[in-house]
Design a protein around this motif. Structure first.
Motif, PDB file in Angstrom:
ATOM      1  N   LEU A  80       0.832  -1.201   0.000  1.00  0.00           N
ATOM      2  CA  LEU A  80       0.000   0.000   0.000  1.00  0.00           C
ATOM      3  C   LEU A  80       0.870   1.256   0.000  1.00  0.00           C
ATOM      4  O   LEU A  80       0.562   2.238  -0.689  1.00  0.00           O
ATOM      5  CB  LEU A  80      -0.929  -0.003   1.214  1.00  0.00           C
ATOM      6  CG  LEU A  80      -1.915   1.173   1.306  1.00  0.00           C
ATOM      7  CD1 LEU A  80      -2.861   1.166   0.108  1.00  0.00           C
ATOM      8  CD2 LEU A  80      -2.706   1.103   2.610  1.00  0.00           C
ATOM      9  N   ALA A  81       1.956   1.219   0.769  1.00  0.00           N
ATOM     10  CA  ALA A  81       2.851   2.378   0.827  1.00  0.00           C
ATOM     11  C   ALA A  81       3.467   2.670  -0.538  1.00  0.00           C
ATOM     12  O   ALA A  81       3.557   3.831  -0.951  1.00  0.00           O
ATOM     13  CB  ALA A  81       3.941   2.133   1.862  1.00  0.00           C
ATOM     14  N   LEU A  82       3.887   1.633  -1.236  1.00  0.00           N
ATOM     15  CA  LEU A  82       4.468   1.824  -2.562  1.00  0.00           C
ATOM     16  C   LEU A  82       3.443   2.401  -3.534  1.00  0.00           C
ATOM     17  O   LEU A  82       3.753   3.296  -4.333  1.00  0.00           O
ATOM     18  CB  LEU A  82       5.003   0.491  -3.097  1.00  0.00           C
ATOM     19  CG  LEU A  82       6.318   0.016  -2.478  1.00  0.00           C
ATOM     20  CD1 LEU A  82       6.594  -1.432  -2.841  1.00  0.00           C
ATOM     21  CD2 LEU A  82       7.477   0.911  -2.927  1.00  0.00           C
ATOM     22  N   ARG A  83       2.219   1.907  -3.467  1.00  0.00           N
ATOM     23  CA  ARG A  83       1.180   2.452  -4.346  1.00  0.00           C
ATOM     24  C   ARG A  83       0.914   3.923  -4.034  1.00  0.00           C
ATOM     25  O   ARG A  83       0.723   4.739  -4.945  1.00  0.00           O
ATOM     26  CB  ARG A  83      -0.097   1.621  -4.230  1.00  0.00           C
ATOM     27  CG  ARG A  83       0.021   0.253  -4.914  1.00  0.00           C
ATOM     28  CD  ARG A  83      -1.316  -0.471  -4.942  1.00  0.00           C
ATOM     29  NE  ARG A  83      -1.665  -1.028  -3.643  1.00  0.00           N
ATOM     30  CZ  ARG A  83      -2.899  -1.379  -3.287  1.00  0.00           C
ATOM     31  NH1 ARG A  83      -3.905  -1.178  -4.122  1.00  0.00           N
ATOM     32  NH2 ARG A  83      -3.134  -1.901  -2.095  1.00  0.00           N
ATOM     33  N   LEU A  84       0.913   4.264  -2.749  1.00  0.00           N
ATOM     34  CA  LEU A  84       0.737   5.669  -2.365  1.00  0.00           C
ATOM     35  C   LEU A  84       1.854   6.533  -2.940  1.00  0.00           C
ATOM     36  O   LEU A  84       1.601   7.595  -3.536  1.00  0.00           O
ATOM     37  CB  LEU A  84       0.714   5.792  -0.841  1.00  0.00           C
ATOM     38  CG  LEU A  84       0.830   7.224  -0.272  1.00  0.00           C
ATOM     39  CD1 LEU A  84      -0.355   8.076  -0.704  1.00  0.00           C
ATOM     40  CD2 LEU A  84       0.948   7.179   1.252  1.00  0.00           C
ATOM     41  N   LEU A  85       3.084   6.096  -2.777  1.00  0.00           N
ATOM     42  CA  LEU A  85       4.221   6.882  -3.242  1.00  0.00           C
ATOM     43  C   LEU A  85       4.227   7.010  -4.764  1.00  0.00           C
ATOM     44  O   LEU A  85       4.584   8.058  -5.316  1.00  0.00           O
ATOM     45  CB  LEU A  85       5.518   6.254  -2.749  1.00  0.00           C
ATOM     46  CG  LEU A  85       5.730   6.304  -1.226  1.00  0.00           C
ATOM     47  CD1 LEU A  85       6.930   5.460  -0.823  1.00  0.00           C
ATOM     48  CD2 LEU A  85       5.907   7.745  -0.751  1.00  0.00           C
ATOM     49  N   ILE A  86       3.823   5.953  -5.458  1.00  0.00           N
ATOM     50  CA  ILE A  86       3.778   5.998  -6.917  1.00  0.00           C
ATOM     51  C   ILE A  86       2.699   6.964  -7.394  1.00  0.00           C
ATOM     52  O   ILE A  86       2.923   7.789  -8.287  1.00  0.00           O
ATOM     53  CB  ILE A  86       3.547   4.591  -7.496  1.00  0.00           C
ATOM     54  CG1 ILE A  86       4.815   3.742  -7.329  1.00  0.00           C
ATOM     55  CG2 ILE A  86       3.161   4.668  -8.977  1.00  0.00           C
ATOM     56  CD1 ILE A  86       4.634   2.284  -7.684  1.00  0.00           C
ATOM     57  N   VAL A  87       1.506   6.873  -6.790  1.00  0.00           N
ATOM     58  CA  VAL A  87       0.409   7.749  -7.211  1.00  0.00           C
ATOM     59  C   VAL A  87       0.764   9.209  -6.949  1.00  0.00           C
ATOM     60  O   VAL A  87       0.467  10.093  -7.756  1.00  0.00           O
ATOM     61  CB  VAL A  87      -0.904   7.351  -6.508  1.00  0.00           C
ATOM     62  CG1 VAL A  87      -2.009   8.358  -6.819  1.00  0.00           C
ATOM     63  CG2 VAL A  87      -1.340   5.957  -6.951  1.00  0.00           C
ATOM     64  N   ARG A  88       1.410   9.479  -5.830  1.00  0.00           N
ATOM     65  CA  ARG A  88       1.852  10.845  -5.569  1.00  0.00           C
ATOM     66  C   ARG A  88       2.905  11.293  -6.582  1.00  0.00           C
ATOM     67  O   ARG A  88       2.917  12.443  -7.034  1.00  0.00           O
ATOM     68  CB  ARG A  88       2.389  10.951  -4.146  1.00  0.00           C
ATOM     69  CG  ARG A  88       1.288  11.006  -3.111  1.00  0.00           C
ATOM     70  CD  ARG A  88       1.744  10.833  -1.679  1.00  0.00           C
ATOM     71  NE  ARG A  88       2.928  11.571  -1.324  1.00  0.00           N
ATOM     72  CZ  ARG A  88       3.413  11.629  -0.067  1.00  0.00           C
ATOM     73  NH1 ARG A  88       2.759  11.001   0.920  1.00  0.00           N
ATOM     74  NH2 ARG A  88       4.497  12.290   0.204  1.00  0.00           N
ATOM     75  N   LYS A  89       3.760  10.372  -6.955  1.00  0.00           N
ATOM     76  CA  LYS A  89       4.826  10.688  -7.916  1.00  0.00           C
ATOM     77  C   LYS A  89       4.251  10.960  -9.308  1.00  0.00           C
ATOM     78  O   LYS A  89       4.822  11.745 -10.080  1.00  0.00           O
ATOM     79  CB  LYS A  89       5.801   9.497  -7.975  1.00  0.00           C
ATOM     80  CG  LYS A  89       7.113   9.745  -8.709  1.00  0.00           C
ATOM     81  CD  LYS A  89       8.011   8.524  -8.581  1.00  0.00           C
ATOM     82  CE  LYS A  89       9.315   8.717  -9.326  1.00  0.00           C
ATOM     83  NZ  LYS A  89      10.167   9.752  -8.717  1.00  0.00           N
ATOM     84  N   LEU A  90       3.108  10.359  -9.618  1.00  0.00           N
ATOM     85  CA  LEU A  90       2.483  10.557 -10.930  1.00  0.00           C
ATOM     86  C   LEU A  90       2.087  12.009 -11.159  1.00  0.00           C
ATOM     87  O   LEU A  90       1.988  12.459 -12.295  1.00  0.00           O
ATOM     88  CB  LEU A  90       1.236   9.671 -11.060  1.00  0.00           C
ATOM     89  CG  LEU A  90       1.470   8.166 -11.146  1.00  0.00           C
ATOM     90  CD1 LEU A  90       0.145   7.419 -11.028  1.00  0.00           C
ATOM     91  CD2 LEU A  90       2.171   7.798 -12.441  1.00  0.00           C
TER      92      LEU A  90
END
Length: 298
Positions: A80-90
Motif C-alpha cells: 500500500l505504501a508503494l502504491r501511495l508513493l507511486i500515485v503521488r509521484k504521478l
C-alpha cells in the motif's frame, strides 16, 4: 468550507477516467496534491516509513527489462505504501514519469498514449484509493476533512464606489487582516476571472453592494439601483468557493438585493461605523482572532 477529502479524491479519479491524453495531467496533479494534504501527513509518514519507491521501480525495471510487470511485495503495508508513493509521484509536474510509467506497465499491446493512463487508472489508482481509504479509516476515528486554513487574507469585491472600497480596506488592515483588491494585483496576462481564481486563497470575502448601475425587469417601468454585474458574479463565486458563512455583503445606500442571495449575511454600511463591529463578529464566527480594542478604535 470543509469538504470530504475522499470525495475530492474520488472526483479526481473520475476526471482521470474521462480524460483524453491531453487532459490527464490535471487530475493526476490534483490527486497527488490531495494525498499530500496535511490531514493525511501523519498517517502517510507511518505508512511509508522505510519504504523506498525508487529502489522498487528500479528493481521492477531491471527484472522486466523496462516493460511488463511490477514486482509488488507480499507485505500488505509495504504494498500500500508503494502504491501511495507511486500515485503521488504521478502528479509531479513536467517530470515525464506518468507517461513513462503508464506506458511501460499498463498500456498492454496498445500504442495509444491514453490506453496506458486508463489502464493505470483501472488497475492501480482505483484499487489503491479503495484500499487507502479503508486503511486511513481503520486508524481510529479518523474522518479526514479538507479544512480551509484560517487565512488572514480578505478579498474585497467592489464596484465603482472607491470610497467604500478604501474604507473597508483600511479597517481590515487596522485590525490585522490583509485586504486583497483585484485591480492592485498584477495581471500576468490573465483574464479577470483567472485573477480572481489566483487570489481566492483567502479566509473571507467582503462584497460591497453599492448602487453603481440601474436596471429593471422587462415589464417594469421604473429603474432601480443595482450593484454591478461583476460584483454579483464574484459574490456567487465566493459563496461557492468559501461557503456562505465566510462571505459578508456590505450594502451602501439603496441597492436591490437579488432574491437568490437572500440567505447570505449582509449588513448596512452605515455612516456611523456600526458595520465594523458587525463585520468583526462575522470574521470571529469563522474562527478568526479579533482584537476588539482595535475594532473599537478603527
Amino acid at each position: 468550507m470543509a469538504g470530504d477529502l475522499f470525495e475530492q479524491i474520488n472526483n479526481a479519479v473520475l476526471d482521470l477516467q474521462a480524460a483524453d491524453h491531453q487532459g490527464v495531467q490535471r487530475p493526476l496533479r490534483q490527486l497527488s496534491k490531495l494525498l499530500e494534504h496535511p490531514d493525511l501527513e501523519e498517517i502517510n509518514q507511518v505508512l511509508t516509513e522505510g519504504v523506498d519507491v525508487d529502489a522498487f521501480l528500479q528493481a521492477s525495471e531491471q527484472a522486466n527489462n523496462g516493460f511488463g510487470e511490477l514486482k509488488w511485495p507480499d507485505d500488505a503495508r509495504e504494498d500500500l505504501a508503494l502504491r501511495l508513493l507511486i500515485v503521488r509521484k504521478l502528479g509531479e509536474p513536467d517530470s515525464g514519469f506518468a507517461f513513462q510509467f503508464s506506458h511501460a506497465y499498463y498500456a498492454g499491446s496498445s500504442s495509444k498514449i491514453i490506453a496506458g493512463f486508463h489502464g493505470m487508472n483501472r488497475s492501480l489508482i482505483m484499487p489503491f484509493v479503495r484500499d487507502y481509504k479503508a486503511y486511513v479509516l481503520s486508524q481510529g476515528d479518523n474522518q479526514p476533512r479538507l479544512v480551509r486554513p484560517t487565512s488572514r487574507k480578505v478579498f474585497i469585491v467592489h464596484g465603482h464606489d472607491g470610497e467604500a472600497r478604501e474604507t473597508v480596506a483600511r479597517f481590515l488592515s487596522t485590525i490585522g487582516f490583509e485586504p486583497i483588491i483585484l485591480h492592485e494585483q498584477p495581471n500576468k496576462g490573465r483574464t479577470v476571472i483567472e485573477k480572481v481564481e489566483a487570489h481566492s486563497d483567502v479566509g473571507f470575502a467582503v462584497v460591497l453592494l453599492t448602487p453603481d448601475d440601474v436596471g429593471r425587469a422587462k415589464n417594469d417601468t421604473e429603474l432601480e439601483p443595482r450593484a454591478r454585474q461583476n460584483v454579483l458574479l464574484e459574490l456567487g463565486y465566493f459563496i461557492a468557493n468559501l461557503g456562505r458563512e465566510r462571505v459578508c455583503a456590505l450594502k451602501r445606500g439603496e441597492v436591490l438585493i437579488p432574491s437568490d442571495f437572500a440567505g447570505i449575511v449582509w449588513e448596512d454600511m452605515d455612516g456611523a461605523g456600526g458595520w465594523k463591529s458587525r463585520l468583526g463578529r462575522e470574521l470571529e464566527a469563522t474562527g478568526q482572532v479579533i482584537d476588539w480594542n482595535k475594532v473599537m478604535r478603527a
